[in-house]
Design an enzyme around this catalytic site. Structure first.
Site, mmCIF file in Angstrom:
data_model
loop_
_atom_site.group_PDB
_atom_site.id
_atom_site.type_symbol
_atom_site.label_atom_id
_atom_site.label_comp_id
_atom_site.label_asym_id
_atom_site.label_seq_id
_atom_site.Cartn_x
_atom_site.Cartn_y
_atom_site.Cartn_z
ATOM 1 N N GLY A 35 -2.375 1.315 -10.355
ATOM 2 C CA GLY A 35 -3.643 0.614 -10.561
ATOM 3 C C GLY A 35 -4.746 1.572 -10.928
ATOM 4 O O GLY A 35 -4.578 2.793 -10.861
ATOM 5 N N ARG A 44 -14.798 -0.991 -4.194
ATOM 6 C CA ARG A 44 -13.387 -1.288 -4.481
ATOM 7 C C ARG A 44 -13.255 -2.600 -5.257
ATOM 8 O O ARG A 44 -12.363 -2.746 -6.078
ATOM 9 C CB ARG A 44 -12.594 -1.320 -3.185
ATOM 10 C CG ARG A 44 -12.533 0.062 -2.546
ATOM 11 C CD ARG A 44 -12.043 -0.001 -1.143
ATOM 12 N NE ARG A 44 -12.104 1.309 -0.501
ATOM 13 C CZ ARG A 44 -12.767 1.551 0.627
ATOM 14 N NH1 ARG A 44 -13.426 0.601 1.241
ATOM 15 N NH2 ARG A 44 -12.771 2.748 1.143
ATOM 16 N N GLN A 58 3.614 -7.254 -11.234
ATOM 17 C CA GLN A 58 4.521 -6.517 -10.350
ATOM 18 C C GLN A 58 5.136 -7.451 -9.309
ATOM 19 O O GLN A 58 6.281 -7.272 -8.904
ATOM 20 C CB GLN A 58 3.775 -5.352 -9.702
ATOM 21 C CG GLN A 58 3.311 -4.362 -10.777
ATOM 22 C CD GLN A 58 3.130 -2.954 -10.284
ATOM 23 O OE1 GLN A 58 3.080 -2.710 -9.099
ATOM 24 N NE2 GLN A 58 3.008 -2.029 -11.205
ATOM 25 N N ASN A 77 -6.484 -0.671 -4.931
ATOM 26 C CA ASN A 77 -7.663 -1.504 -4.626
ATOM 27 C C ASN A 77 -7.944 -2.556 -5.685
ATOM 28 O O ASN A 77 -7.615 -2.348 -6.850
ATOM 29 C CB ASN A 77 -8.886 -0.576 -4.505
ATOM 30 C CG ASN A 77 -8.906 0.107 -3.152
ATOM 31 O OD1 ASN A 77 -8.743 -0.546 -2.150
ATOM 32 N ND2 ASN A 77 -9.112 1.411 -3.160
ATOM 33 N N ASP A 105 -8.233 3.749 7.165
ATOM 34 C CA ASP A 105 -9.497 3.489 7.876
ATOM 35 C C ASP A 105 -9.315 3.734 9.375
ATOM 36 O O ASP A 105 -10.185 4.300 10.040
ATOM 37 C CB ASP A 105 -9.952 2.051 7.623
ATOM 38 C CG ASP A 105 -10.024 1.747 6.145
ATOM 39 O OD1 ASP A 105 -10.858 2.362 5.464
ATOM 40 O OD2 ASP A 105 -9.226 0.928 5.653
ATOM 41 N N ARG A 108 -9.237 7.402 9.910
ATOM 42 C CA ARG A 108 -10.591 7.948 9.760
ATOM 43 C C ARG A 108 -11.415 7.694 11.028
ATOM 44 O O ARG A 108 -12.178 8.550 11.484
ATOM 45 C CB ARG A 108 -11.288 7.290 8.563
ATOM 46 C CG ARG A 108 -10.767 7.784 7.231
ATOM 47 C CD ARG A 108 -11.255 6.929 6.087
ATOM 48 N NE ARG A 108 -10.906 7.526 4.809
ATOM 49 C CZ ARG A 108 -10.903 6.877 3.662
ATOM 50 N NH1 ARG A 108 -11.251 5.598 3.619
ATOM 51 N NH2 ARG A 108 -10.587 7.499 2.550
ATOM 52 N N HIS A 133 -10.077 -3.688 3.670
ATOM 53 C CA HIS A 133 -10.268 -2.280 3.299
ATOM 54 C C HIS A 133 -11.437 -2.247 2.307
ATOM 55 O O HIS A 133 -11.249 -2.184 1.093
ATOM 56 C CB HIS A 133 -8.974 -1.739 2.671
ATOM 57 C CG HIS A 133 -9.106 -0.342 2.166
ATOM 58 N ND1 HIS A 133 -9.353 0.730 2.991
ATOM 59 C CD2 HIS A 133 -9.049 0.171 0.910
ATOM 60 C CE1 HIS A 133 -9.437 1.830 2.264
ATOM 61 N NE2 HIS A 133 -9.259 1.510 1.001
ATOM 62 N N SER A 188 -9.284 9.454 -2.483
ATOM 63 C CA SER A 188 -8.510 10.182 -1.475
ATOM 64 C C SER A 188 -7.038 10.190 -1.902
ATOM 65 O O SER A 188 -6.541 9.203 -2.442
ATOM 66 C CB SER A 188 -8.660 9.496 -0.120
ATOM 67 O OG SER A 188 -8.322 8.135 -0.239
#
Ligand SMILES: NC(=O)C1=CN([C@@H]2O[C@H](COP(=O)(O)OP(=O)(O)OC[C@H]3O[C@@H](n4cnc5c(N)ncnc54)[C@H](O)[C@@H]3O)[C@@H](O)[C@H]2O)C=CC1
Ligand SMILES: O=C([O-])CC(=O)C(=O)O
Length: 213
Positions: A35, A44, A58, A77, A105, A108, A133, A188
């Site tokens: 993506g 996002r 997909q 995303n 998340d 984190r 998210h 990330s």
């Protein structure tokens, strides 16, 4: 080549292909990373128009070619929306087997608490991420605990700063993806891949005793 060099004990072979049917054939675990990534300043949801179409295509391939009990982790995303679309177009795959990545998340949030308390991250447990998210997620520390030299304590009790827990902590976790993009000029990568491994490992093997994600 690097996958082979890493000598992973579970790696029996690598099939590199651009054929979606071949890629999905008999898969038991599908990690969907294909993506368009967010760029600096993007939310996002801004990549939705590009990525939603990918997930419809997909999903159709997974529906036709994957193992019937395939476990699916959507990373790309907007991860929740892509997972929802994928679910719509994979009626044969059990609903509970379609998930998306919010483990990053969760990780984190654990790290924000561990830095604040100057403890090792493995001593912090049971933070829960509610919601998507996205920047509206709610990192919840109300059941979270930290192991100290005098036993297990609730994070709220040990942090003893509800103002920080109810504001800066939450916004830091909500906006960490954006902070990484600002620093790297890219999404990330290592932390996202590692969190995807955590997600799949705990899904397949179960979470350790007294550990909630
Ligand atoms: N849920 C999460 O915690 C995280 C989600 N992400 C998301 O993961 C996605 C991938 O990010 P990166 O790996 O950094 O991006 P990337 O650009 O490095 O990799 C994306 C890959 O998707 C492929 N691709 C593009 N269009 C495709 C299509 N139509 N069909 C199949 N594959 C296609 C590209 O060729 C590329 O190899 C992005 O949507 C990013 O926002 C990234 C980090 C964390
Ligand atoms: O926004 C992105 O592309 C990356 C992402 O989701 C994150 O790091 O949480």
């Amino acid at each position: 080549m690097e996958l082979i060099d890493a000598a992973f004990p579970l790696l029996k072979g690598v099939v590199a292909t651009t054929d979606v049917a071949e890629a999905c054939k008999d898969v038991n675990i599908a990690v969907m990373v294909g993506g368009f990534p967010c760029k600096e300043g993007m939310e996002r949801k801004d990549v939705m128009p590009k990525n939603v179409l990918i997930y419809k295509a997909q999903a159709s391939a997974l529906e036709k070619h994957a193992a019937p009990d395939c476990k699916v982790l959507v990373v790309a995303n907007p991860a929740n929306t892509n997972a929802l679309i994928l679910k719509e177009f994979t009626p044969s795959i059990p609903r509970k087997n379609i998930t998306c990545l919010t483990r990053l998340d969760h990780n984190r949030a654990l790290n924000q608490i561990s830095e604040r308390l100057d403890v090792h991250v493995s001593d912090v447990k049971n933070v829960i991420i509610w919601g998507n998210h996205s920047s509206t997620q709610y990192p919840d520390v109300n059941c979270a605990t930290v192991t100290t030299s005098s036993g297990k304590k609730f994070v709220r009790e040990i942090v003893a700063d509800d103002k920080w827990l109810n504001s800066e902590f939450i916004t830091t976790v909500q906006q960490r993806g954006d902070a990484i993009i600002k620093a790297r000029k890219l999404s990330s990568a290592l932390s996202a891949a590692s969190s995807a491994c955590d997600h799949i490992r705990d899904w397949v093997l179960g979470t350790p005793k007294d550990f909630k994600v």
